[in-house]
Write a protein that holds these residues in place. Structure first.
Motif, PDB file in Angstrom:
ATOM      1  N   ALA A   1       0.803  -1.420   0.105  1.00  0.00           N
ATOM      2  CA  ALA A   1       0.093  -0.143  -0.178  1.00  0.00           C
ATOM      3  C   ALA A   1       0.910   1.104   0.031  1.00  0.00           C
ATOM      4  CB  ALA A   1      -1.011  -0.006   1.237  1.00  0.00           C
ATOM      5  N   LEU A   2       1.872   1.191   0.420  1.00  0.00           N
ATOM      6  CA  LEU A   2       3.093   2.095   0.745  1.00  0.00           C
ATOM      7  C   LEU A   2       3.929   2.365  -0.698  1.00  0.00           C
ATOM      8  CD1 LEU A   2       3.700   2.613   4.557  1.00  0.00           C
ATOM      9  CD2 LEU A   2       1.608   3.600   3.174  1.00  0.00           C
ATOM     10  N   THR A   3       4.465   1.135  -0.800  1.00  0.00           N
ATOM     11  CA  THR A   3       5.596   1.104  -1.978  1.00  0.00           C
ATOM     12  C   THR A   3       5.140  -0.182  -2.888  1.00  0.00           C
ATOM     13  OG1 THR A   3       7.231   1.790  -0.409  1.00  0.00           O
ATOM     14  CG2 THR A   3       7.864   0.650  -2.409  1.00  0.00           C
TER      15      THR A   3
ATOM     16  N   PHE B   1      14.090  -3.807   5.056  1.00  0.00           N
ATOM     17  CA  PHE B   1      14.502  -2.446   5.137  1.00  0.00           C
ATOM     18  C   PHE B   1      15.109  -2.020   3.612  1.00  0.00           C
ATOM     19  CE2 PHE B   1      16.418  -2.590   9.644  1.00  0.00           C
ATOM     20  CZ  PHE B   1      15.446  -3.004  10.212  1.00  0.00           C
ATOM     21  N   ASN B   2      15.071  -2.953   2.719  1.00  0.00           N
ATOM     22  CA  ASN B   2      15.527  -2.527   1.177  1.00  0.00           C
ATOM     23  C   ASN B   2      14.904  -1.126   0.839  1.00  0.00           C
ATOM     24  OD1 ASN B   2      16.242  -2.252  -1.362  1.00  0.00           O
ATOM     25  ND2 ASN B   2      15.634  -4.424  -1.972  1.00  0.00           N
ATOM     26  N   ALA B   3      15.884  -0.260   0.507  1.00  0.00           N
ATOM     27  CA  ALA B   3      15.157   1.260  -0.013  1.00  0.00           C
ATOM     28  C   ALA B   3      14.058   0.891  -0.898  1.00  0.00           C
ATOM     29  CB  ALA B   3      16.300   2.138  -0.480  1.00  0.00           C
TER      30      ALA B   3
ATOM     31  N   VAL C   1      18.620   6.104   4.885  1.00  0.00           N
ATOM     32  CA  VAL C   1      19.544   7.023   5.511  1.00  0.00           C
ATOM     33  C   VAL C   1      19.464   6.845   6.970  1.00  0.00           C
ATOM     34  CG1 VAL C   1      20.033   9.317   6.108  1.00  0.00           C
ATOM     35  CG2 VAL C   1      19.483   8.943   3.761  1.00  0.00           C
ATOM     36  N   ASP C   2      20.607   6.661   7.635  1.00  0.00           N
ATOM     37  CA  ASP C   2      20.624   6.210   9.097  1.00  0.00           C
ATOM     38  C   ASP C   2      20.680   4.880   9.574  1.00  0.00           C
ATOM     39  OD1 ASP C   2      21.226   9.159   9.669  1.00  0.00           O
ATOM     40  OD2 ASP C   2      19.119   9.555   9.866  1.00  0.00           O
ATOM     41  N   ILE C   3      20.252   4.033   8.561  1.00  0.00           N
ATOM     42  CA  ILE C   3      20.304   2.469   8.887  1.00  0.00           C
ATOM     43  C   ILE C   3      21.396   2.068   7.915  1.00  0.00           C
ATOM     44  CG2 ILE C   3      19.132   0.351   8.944  1.00  0.00           C
ATOM     45  CD1 ILE C   3      17.876   2.558  10.846  1.00  0.00           C
TER      46      ILE C   3
ATOM     47  N   SER D   1      10.585   6.929   5.748  1.00  0.00           N
ATOM     48  CA  SER D   1       9.913   6.075   4.763  1.00  0.00           C
ATOM     49  C   SER D   1       9.710   4.654   5.554  1.00  0.00           C
ATOM     50  CB  SER D   1      10.846   5.870   3.452  1.00  0.00           C
ATOM     51  OG  SER D   1      10.626   7.226   2.565  1.00  0.00           O
ATOM     52  N   LEU D   2      10.861   4.199   6.157  1.00  0.00           N
ATOM     53  CA  LEU D   2      10.861   2.808   6.820  1.00  0.00           C
ATOM     54  C   LEU D   2       9.990   2.849   8.166  1.00  0.00           C
ATOM     55  CD1 LEU D   2      12.081   0.046   7.049  1.00  0.00           C
ATOM     56  CD2 LEU D   2      14.020   0.740   8.329  1.00  0.00           C
TER      57      LEU D   2
END
Length: 376
Positions: free
Chosen positions: A215-217, A242-244, A334-336, A303-304
């Motif tokens: 629903a989000l991606t 976690f895959n971008a 970013v940041d992960i 986003s995550l």
């Protein structure tokens, strides 16, 4: 002002934190990487990173990459399994094989990292229930029914023209035998048709070890809200990947736009390794992917957090987990950068109003509950 990261670290120290999926076994075998190495050496998971992030255990994925290991899937899977066993033997003071939830809890009490084993891709059993049983006897406690490729008995979300319209009769036998053994059935990577047939076939809860929200991606690797609710209704757990490209729609579109160029570069790299007479290590593919991140930048951490927040709301707090896919993805938000950054996710959810007790299940207890139910 609340220090959300400090609170997150406190919660991690007082919880059992289990990640549902990492591809680190390839690093052990192909790169000679050691679990206790003080340097990540370009990876995302190690003893030191886990300790910093409060991570207590990991499902290490045994994944036979289907193009590089064509015709040798079983050999590669056993090679990765042996690599895990060698790490556990070499670092027995820090790492221990766990087959049950109670063994995971004992490992934490002993100050050891819990190594759980999963197979990623049903092609690894070469259409043999005897091989499935052998892997179970060596400690494997889940199998992802497909990877991005169809196999002889289950369709994948990674190939858009179905081969079997879901599961074959033998595929249903595989699910039933996994139920009998007490091995978790993992629906990450399967086609939509196969997903529904697995839920109909399995007598016990199933997991999605590393899948996010469609629903989000809008990636077929992600699960629709109906799928999320169905896993929860069966008592299972969805563990957020976690895959971008699976957690940010803008990044997904940018990444897909580079597909042909990335594929051509990968083909050239494969040819170089073929000339050496060796399969290309997956680390080479990851490093190649990194060269494209200037044109498809890593998305923000929010986003995550959005995916965790959404899936918690759709599934309920008892049916969500963490499935990072560390050491198997081109980029995380970013940041992960490694397992050391896991508290940032908990901090982000606390900041959105989720209470600590609601998050403890997500951190690991939900997965251990389902493992117990499958084995019962």
């Amino acid at each position: 002002m609340t220090d959300w990261l400090r609170l997150a670290n406190e919660i991690h120290a007082d919880s059992l934190l289990i990640d549902g999926h990492a591809d680190t076994p390839q690093r052990f075998v192909d790169e000679g990487f050691q679990w206790t190495s003080p340097d990540l050496k370009g990876g995302q998971l190690s003893a030191a990173a886990a300790r910093e992030g409060g991570l207590d255990g990991e499902f290490f994925a045994l994944w036979a990459e289907p193009s590089q290991w064509a015709g040798r899937f079983v050999e590669r899977t056993f090679q990765l399994l042996q690599g895990m066993e060698d790490q556990i033997a070499a670092h027995s003071e820090a790492l221990t094989l766990c087959r049950t939830a109670s063994e995971v809890r004992r490992a934490k009490d002993q100050g050891k990292f819990a190594a759980l084993l999963g197979i990623e891709g049903g092609h690894s059993i070469a259409n043999s229930l005897d091989l499935l049983r052998e892997f179970f006897n060596r400690g494997v406690r889940y199998m992802t029914l497909t990877w991005s490729n169809h196999n002889d008995w289950c369709d994948s979300s990674g190939e858009h023209v179905p081969r079997h319209n879901g599961l074959t009769a033998f595929g249903k036998e595989v699910v039933q035998e996994m139920n009998r053994l007490g091995m978790l059935v993992d629906v990450s990577h399967v086609s939509d048709a196969a997903f529904w047939q697995v839920l109909e076939t399995s007598r016990v809860p199933v997991i999605a070890s590393h899948s996010s929200s469609r629903a989000l991606t809008n990636s077929y690797r992600n699960l629709t809200d109906d799928m999320l609710r169905a896993v929860a209704a069966k008592g299972g757990v969805v563990m957020v990947n976690f895959n971008a490209a699976f957690v940010d729609e803008t990044h997904r579109l940018q990444w897909n736009a580079l597909h042909d160029e990335r594929a051509a570069a990968e083909t050239r790299l494969c040819e170089l390794w073929r000339e050496r007479g060796k399969p290309m290590p997956y680390r080479e593919e990851i490093e190649l992917a990194h060269t494209f991140l200037d044109r498809a930048p890593r998305p923000p951490l929010q986003s995550l957090i959005d995916h965790f927040d959404h899936i918690l709301r759709v599934c309920g707090t008892e049916h969500v987990g963490i499935g990072s896919d560390f050491d198997g993805i081109p980029a995380a938000p970013v940041d992960i950068d490694s397992a050391a950054d896991l508290p940032r996710i908990t901090a982000g959810l606390l900041e959105r109003g989720w209470q600590p007790e609601a998050l403890r299940g997500m951190l690991g207890e939900n997965l251990l509950r389902v493992l117990d139910q499958a084995q019962a």
